[in-house]
Enzyme design. Sequence first.
Site, PDB file in Angstrom:
ATOM      1  CG  HIS A  60      -4.095   2.261 -13.506  1.00 40.93           C
ATOM      2  ND1 HIS A  60      -3.805   1.823 -14.779  1.00 40.93           N
ATOM      3  CD2 HIS A  60      -5.376   1.877 -13.254  1.00 40.93           C
ATOM      4  CE1 HIS A  60      -4.866   1.207 -15.281  1.00 40.93           C
ATOM      5  NE2 HIS A  60      -5.822   1.223 -14.363  1.00 40.93           N
ATOM      6  CG  HIS A  64      -7.765  -1.949 -11.446  1.00 42.13           C
ATOM      7  ND1 HIS A  64      -7.900  -2.731 -12.562  1.00 42.13           N
ATOM      8  CD2 HIS A  64      -7.914  -0.655 -11.870  1.00 42.13           C
ATOM      9  CE1 HIS A  64      -8.114  -1.963 -13.620  1.00 42.13           C
ATOM     10  NE2 HIS A  64      -8.121  -0.695 -13.227  1.00 42.13           N
ATOM     11  CD  GLU A  65      -7.909   2.598  -9.830  1.00 44.35           C
ATOM     12  OE1 GLU A  65      -7.041   3.318 -10.389  1.00 44.35           O
ATOM     13  OE2 GLU A  65      -8.960   2.258 -10.395  1.00 44.35           O
TER      14      GLU A  65
END
Length: 423
Positions: free
Chosen positions: A23, A19-20
Amino acid sequence: MVKTILVFLLVFGIIVIVHEFGHFYFAKRAGILVREFSIGFGPKLFYHRKGETTYTVRLLPVGGYVRMAGYEEADLRAGMPVSLFFNEENKVEKIDLQNKLQNVNSIPIEVTNFDLEEKLFIEGRIEGQADEVHSYSVTRTALLVEKDGTILQIAPKDRQFQSASLINRMLTNFAGPLNNFILAIIAFSLLAFIQGYVPSSEALIGEVQEDTPAAEANVENGDRILSIDNTEIDSFNQMVTVVGQSPETEMLFTIEKQNGMIVEKNITPESVDDGQGNQIGRIGVQTYLDRSLSSKITYGFTQSWQIISQIVVILGSFLTGGFSIDKLGGPVAIFATSQNVAQAGLFGIISFIGYLSVNLGIMNLLPIPALDGGKLLLNIVEGIRRKPISEEKEGIITLIGVGFLLVLMLAVTWNDIQTFFLN
C-alpha cells in the site's frame, strides 16, 4: 514460551510489513501523502520520522496500517488550544495539539476556524486576547503534533487519496494482497532451494523401501504410475488413496519406466494400521523428490496456488455447507501454531510465512467493507457509475464493515482460546 513469542512476532511482523509496504509504495508512486506507516495498533512504543512519513511501532502486534491522507485526519477542531510555530516567512510550519507547557518560540491560540486542505490557514484567539481573532497562513508541508506525540504532515487536497486517479487508487488497494502473494512465492521458492528438492505432486515414485510389495515388483525411483486397475492416475496422492482402499488385494499397475518403456505389474498392497484402528493398503514408496532447478523456481508458484485453491474451497463451503467459525483462525491460533513452527526450525518458519501470507492476501481480498477487497469493490462501482460514492455513504459502508470485522474477530479469538487453551 519465549521462543514461541519471538517466532510469532517475527512471522507476523514480516507478513504485516510486506503487506503494508505494498500500500505504502503504490500510494507514494501515485503522489498520495502517506502520513504514517504503523506496525501494530494501540499506544505507540517507538516512532521515527523520515521524509513525509512517520514510522511507528505500537503496542498490540495484531496487524498494521498505512495512514494515507484523506482517510483519517488529525483531531484538530474549533475550541481546541494549540501552539503554532512559524518559519522565517511568518507562515505556520507546525501545529502542536499537545496540552503541554508553552514553548517560548510558539504562539498559543484557541482555534476558531481552519482549512488545511485548500486555503491553508488557521484562525484563533491568542491567549490573553479573548476578543481578537488572528488568521495565519499555513505552509503546504506544515506538521501536526498529535496528542500522543506522533508527528504528521498536513495534506492539501491534491495530496489526498481521493484526488488520485481511479486506477492508482485500485492499484494502491490491491498492492497489499499482491505483496503477500509475492512474499509467499519467494518463501516457498527459498524453501525449495534450502532443502535442495521439491516434493513432486505427480504420480512419480520416489524412494522404494526394502522388503515391500513395490520392491518385490522391481518398482524403481523415477517410475511413473500411469494407471491402477485401468483407473488413470494423475497424482501421487491419488495413487496413495487408490492403494489405501485395497489392502491385501492384487492390483494391476501400468508403469512408465525412465527409459520410456511401459510395463505392467501385479502388486498386492500390504495391510497396515493407520493409527486409528483402520487397515489400509501400502506398497512401500515415498514421494518423488525433484531436484531440478526449474522445479525449485516454480515451486513458489505451484505451492502458493495450491494453498489458494484450498482456501477458495473452504470459503466456498461457507456458501454450500453453512458458515463455521471453526474453519477460521486469528492471532491466537497463529500464536498457538507458532510453538510447533518454532520446534521445526528454519524450514518450519519459512513455510509458515508462505502459508500465512497467502491466507492474509486472500482474506484481505474478500469483498467486505474496510478490507482491501471491499475498497476495490467500491472502486469498481465508481468505475461503472463514472462518479465516486459520496464520502458520507462510503463512511457508513466502511463503519458497517469495521463493526462486522470487530465482532468476527472477537468471536474467532474466543473460539481459538477455547480450542487451544481451555480444552
